[in-house]
Design a protein around this motif. Structure first.
Motif, PDB file in Angstrom:
ATOM      1  N   ASP A  90       0.823  -1.208   0.000  1.00 12.68           N
ATOM      2  CA  ASP A  90       0.000   0.000   0.000  1.00 12.68           C
ATOM      3  C   ASP A  90       0.856   1.255   0.000  1.00 12.68           C
ATOM      4  OD1 ASP A  90      -2.863   0.862   0.129  1.00 12.68           O
ATOM      5  OD2 ASP A  90      -2.139   1.921   1.916  1.00 12.68           O
ATOM      6  N   ARG A  91       2.039   1.175   0.588  1.00 10.68           N
ATOM      7  CA  ARG A  91       2.940   2.336   0.628  1.00 10.68           C
ATOM      8  C   ARG A  91       3.580   2.612  -0.729  1.00 10.68           C
ATOM      9  NH1 ARG A  91       3.981  -0.035   5.805  1.00 10.68           N
ATOM     10  NH2 ARG A  91       5.785  -1.209   5.022  1.00 10.68           N
ATOM     11  N   MET A  92       3.447   1.677  -1.658  1.00  8.28           N
ATOM     12  CA  MET A  92       4.011   1.862  -3.002  1.00  8.28           C
ATOM     13  C   MET A  92       3.026   2.501  -3.962  1.00  8.28           C
ATOM     14  SD  MET A  92       5.847  -1.875  -3.461  1.00  8.28           S
ATOM     15  CE  MET A  92       6.788  -2.619  -2.121  1.00  8.28           C
ATOM     16  N   ILE A  93       1.858   2.852  -3.487  1.00  8.43           N
ATOM     17  CA  ILE A  93       0.793   3.368  -4.351  1.00  8.43           C
ATOM     18  C   ILE A  93       0.629   4.866  -4.159  1.00  8.43           C
ATOM     19  CG2 ILE A  93      -1.677   3.216  -4.894  1.00  8.43           C
ATOM     20  CD1 ILE A  93      -1.577   0.329  -3.809  1.00  8.43           C
ATOM     21  N   GLY A  94       0.678   5.604  -5.264  1.00 11.77           N
ATOM     22  CA  GLY A  94       0.441   7.038  -5.235  1.00 11.77           C
ATOM     23  C   GLY A  94      -0.887   7.383  -5.879  1.00 11.77           C
ATOM     24  N   PRO A  95      -1.265   8.642  -5.879  1.00  9.38           N
ATOM     25  CA  PRO A  95      -2.555   9.042  -6.463  1.00  9.38           C
ATOM     26  C   PRO A  95      -2.706   8.689  -7.939  1.00  9.38           C
ATOM     27  CG  PRO A  95      -1.616  10.824  -5.138  1.00  9.38           C
ATOM     28  CD  PRO A  95      -0.554   9.783  -5.266  1.00  9.38           C
ATOM     29  N   GLY A  96      -1.578   8.654  -8.674  1.00  9.44           N
ATOM     30  CA  GLY A  96      -1.667   8.361 -10.103  1.00  9.44           C
ATOM     31  C   GLY A  96      -1.309   6.935 -10.473  1.00  9.44           C
ATOM     32  N   THR A  97      -1.167   6.060  -9.476  1.00  3.32           N
ATOM     33  CA  THR A  97      -0.762   4.676  -9.732  1.00  3.32           C
ATOM     34  C   THR A  97      -1.960   3.817 -10.131  1.00  3.32           C
ATOM     35  OG1 THR A  97       1.023   4.819  -8.085  1.00  3.32           O
ATOM     36  CG2 THR A  97       0.293   2.611  -8.722  1.00  3.32           C
ATOM     37  N   VAL A  98      -1.779   3.010 -11.179  1.00  2.00           N
ATOM     38  CA  VAL A  98      -2.757   1.974 -11.502  1.00  2.00           C
ATOM     39  C   VAL A  98      -2.170   0.647 -11.047  1.00  2.00           C
ATOM     40  CG1 VAL A  98      -1.910   1.751 -13.887  1.00  2.00           C
ATOM     41  CG2 VAL A  98      -4.159   0.849 -13.278  1.00  2.00           C
ATOM     42  N   VAL A  99      -2.957  -0.101 -10.304  1.00  2.00           N
ATOM     43  CA  VAL A  99      -2.539  -1.419  -9.819  1.00  2.00           C
ATOM     44  C   VAL A  99      -2.998  -2.467 -10.827  1.00  2.00           C
ATOM     45  CG1 VAL A  99      -2.760  -3.146  -7.993  1.00  2.00           C
ATOM     46  CG2 VAL A  99      -2.645  -0.714  -7.406  1.00  2.00           C
ATOM     47  N   MET A 100      -2.048  -3.245 -11.359  1.00  2.00           N
ATOM     48  CA  MET A 100      -2.373  -4.337 -12.264  1.00  2.00           C
ATOM     49  C   MET A 100      -2.098  -5.646 -11.541  1.00  2.00           C
ATOM     50  SD  MET A 100      -0.893  -5.237 -16.056  1.00  2.00           S
ATOM     51  CE  MET A 100       0.380  -6.430 -15.655  1.00  2.00           C
ATOM     52  N   SER A 101      -3.137  -6.423 -11.316  1.00  2.00           N
ATOM     53  CA  SER A 101      -3.002  -7.665 -10.556  1.00  2.00           C
ATOM     54  C   SER A 101      -3.169  -8.873 -11.459  1.00  2.00           C
ATOM     55  CB  SER A 101      -4.060  -7.715  -9.443  1.00  2.00           C
ATOM     56  OG  SER A 101      -4.115  -9.008  -8.871  1.00  2.00           O
TER      57      SER A 101
END
Length: 276
Positions: A90-101
């Protein structure tokens, strides 16, 4: 046939969490497609010697003390480890980050619940041939994914083969059953053809080589042709010939079609069970 990713659509920065067989294979495809290694970070708890060598040779950051938010955060760890890893992710996510799982069985809701900072999320289901750039991937995006983020994810997935966007997350279980598990169906066909060749009198090694080459060659022909599989099948089948005799057995009472539908339905049902 899969179209190549659009030029310039690859993300400006990327963090890959999990660089095992699938994650590592996808990474090599991304680098070959032009992903900037200087802006790529790899987080892997047990890096192989090959991964260490790749990171050193290409200038990839491997397991840095801190990981700044990137344009794309790819989750490719084992699904059972997701809950424990989530606080750090969660600490690696910024406002402009898209998470691809690509976590099998982990829904968008699961990811949102474990990663409070995640807004834009794409769930993707690749298959094993992605490791040689010939994959078939189904993907679905939540409503927060922007057009630019979707293009970046499409470019990443497209570097490893065909990408099909589906309209709802419910369809991902069907993708899992069809293309995710599909390579195993083809490998089983090779096994069955080999055994049939042996039963018909061929040396086991000869039968195995012929069966393997037949399946891979037919796949290459299918990929190179714009004709539907049904028409290619008819082109190979001379009326009253040997192929027609064999197909009369395989298609007797439409035996193969219902069996395949039953198999895919079973895989889809199990995918839903694993997703909880």
């Amino acid at each position: 046939m899969a179209a190549p990713p659009a030029a310039g659509a690859l993300p400006a920065s990327l963090t890959l969490v999990g660089a095992g067989k699938m994650g590592g294979a996808m990474l090599e495809g991304w680098l070959a497609a032009g992903l900037d290694p200087k802006r790529t970070t790899i987080v892997e708890a047990d890096p192989s010697d090959a991964l260490r060598a790749l990171c050193t040779a290409r200038g990839l950051a491997l397991n840095p003390a801190t990981v700044a938010p990137a344009a794309v955060l790819v989750l490719a760890i084992k699904p059972q480890g997701f809950a424990d890893a989530a606080p750090g992710l969660d600490r690696m996510i910024g406002p402009g980050t898209v998470v691809m799982s690509i976590l099998a069985g982990k829904t968008v809701a699961d990811i949102e619940g474990r990663l409070p900072s995640a807004r834009a999320i794409v769930r993707a289901m690749p298959n094993l041939p992605a490791s040689i750039g010939r994959g078939a991937t189904g993907a679905v995006a939540n409503a927060a994914v922007t057009a630019g983020q979707r293009a970046a994810v499409a470019a990443l997935l497209g570097a490893n083969g065909l990408v099909e966007w589906v309209g709802s997350e419910a369809e991902i279980d069907a993708v899992t059953a069809l293309s995710g598990s599909g390579p195993a169906y083809v490998f089983l066909m090779v096994e069955a053809m080999t055994e049939a060749g042996i039963a018909a009198g061929l040396d086991p090694q000869v039968a195995a080589r012929l069966a393997r080459a037949t399946i891979s060659g037919a796949g290459a022909l299918l990929d190179a042709s714009d004709l539907p599989a049904s028409e290619l099948r008819r082109n190979v089948t001379s009326p009253g010939g040997t192929t027609a005799a064999a197909l009369d057995v395989l298609m007797r009472d439409d035996a193969l079609g219902p069996l395949m539908r039953e198999a895919v339905a079973a895989a889809k049902r199990r995918a839903g069970e694993l997703a909880g």
